[in-house]
Design a protein around this motif. Structure first.
Motif, PDB file in Angstrom:
ATOM      1  N   LYS A   1       0.940  -1.347   0.028  1.00  0.00           N
ATOM      2  CA  LYS A   1      -0.054   0.026  -0.002  1.00  0.00           C
ATOM      3  C   LYS A   1       0.903   1.182   0.216  1.00  0.00           C
ATOM      4  O   LYS A   1       0.555   2.209  -0.591  1.00  0.00           O
ATOM      5  CB  LYS A   1      -0.938   0.018   1.300  1.00  0.00           C
TER       6      LYS A   1
ATOM      7  N   ARG B   1       1.593   6.862  -6.695  1.00  0.00           N
ATOM      8  CA  ARG B   1       0.669   7.670  -7.152  1.00  0.00           C
ATOM      9  C   ARG B   1       1.065   9.210  -6.969  1.00  0.00           C
ATOM     10  O   ARG B   1       0.730  10.143  -7.806  1.00  0.00           O
ATOM     11  CB  ARG B   1      -0.493   7.474  -6.116  1.00  0.00           C
ATOM     12  N   TYR B   2       1.684   9.422  -5.848  1.00  0.00           N
ATOM     13  CA  TYR B   2       2.273  10.553  -5.652  1.00  0.00           C
ATOM     14  C   TYR B   2       3.343  11.021  -6.570  1.00  0.00           C
ATOM     15  O   TYR B   2       3.085  12.180  -6.930  1.00  0.00           O
ATOM     16  CB  TYR B   2       2.920  10.919  -3.983  1.00  0.00           C
TER      17      TYR B   2
ATOM     18  N   GLU C   1       0.904   4.286  -2.861  1.00  0.00           N
ATOM     19  CA  GLU C   1       0.398   5.539  -2.431  1.00  0.00           C
ATOM     20  C   GLU C   1       1.909   6.200  -2.958  1.00  0.00           C
ATOM     21  O   GLU C   1       1.682   7.720  -3.578  1.00  0.00           O
ATOM     22  CB  GLU C   1       0.543   5.759  -1.167  1.00  0.00           C
TER      23      GLU C   1
END
Length: 89
Positions: free
Chosen positions: A40, A47-48, A44
């Motif tokens: 996860k 995506r950032y 994240e």
């Protein structure tokens, strides 16, 4: 036959083996949870990074196409990474 299997199970399943089995199960569960947390976190982060690349691309003036093209390529690369594509580099 059923009696022999039952007797064998009773012989093998002592309180110590049950405690060891439970400890191993708890350790496996903890490792699965840690692996899930790390996955996860990686998603994240990807995506950032994709969002940052997108913002850099949007800030480039259209007259600077060469810069915009390289930023768009970076944005696409980051977007592929964040999508979890197996072909992502």
């Amino acid at each position: 036959m059923d009696q022999a299997v039952g007797d064998l199970l009773l012989e093998i399943m002592t309180p110590v083996t049950i405690d060891i089995t439970l400890a191993v199960q708890q350790e496996l569960q903890a490792r699965l949870e840690e692996a899930d947390r790390l996955r996860k976190q990686q998603v994240e982060r990807a995506r950032y990074e994709a969002e940052l690349a997108h913002h850099r691309y949007l800030r480039v003036h259209p007259d600077h196409r060469l810069v915009a093209d390289s930023l768009e390529a970076e944005w696409n690369r980051e977007a592929l990474c964040s999508s979890g594509s197996p072909t992502a580099i």
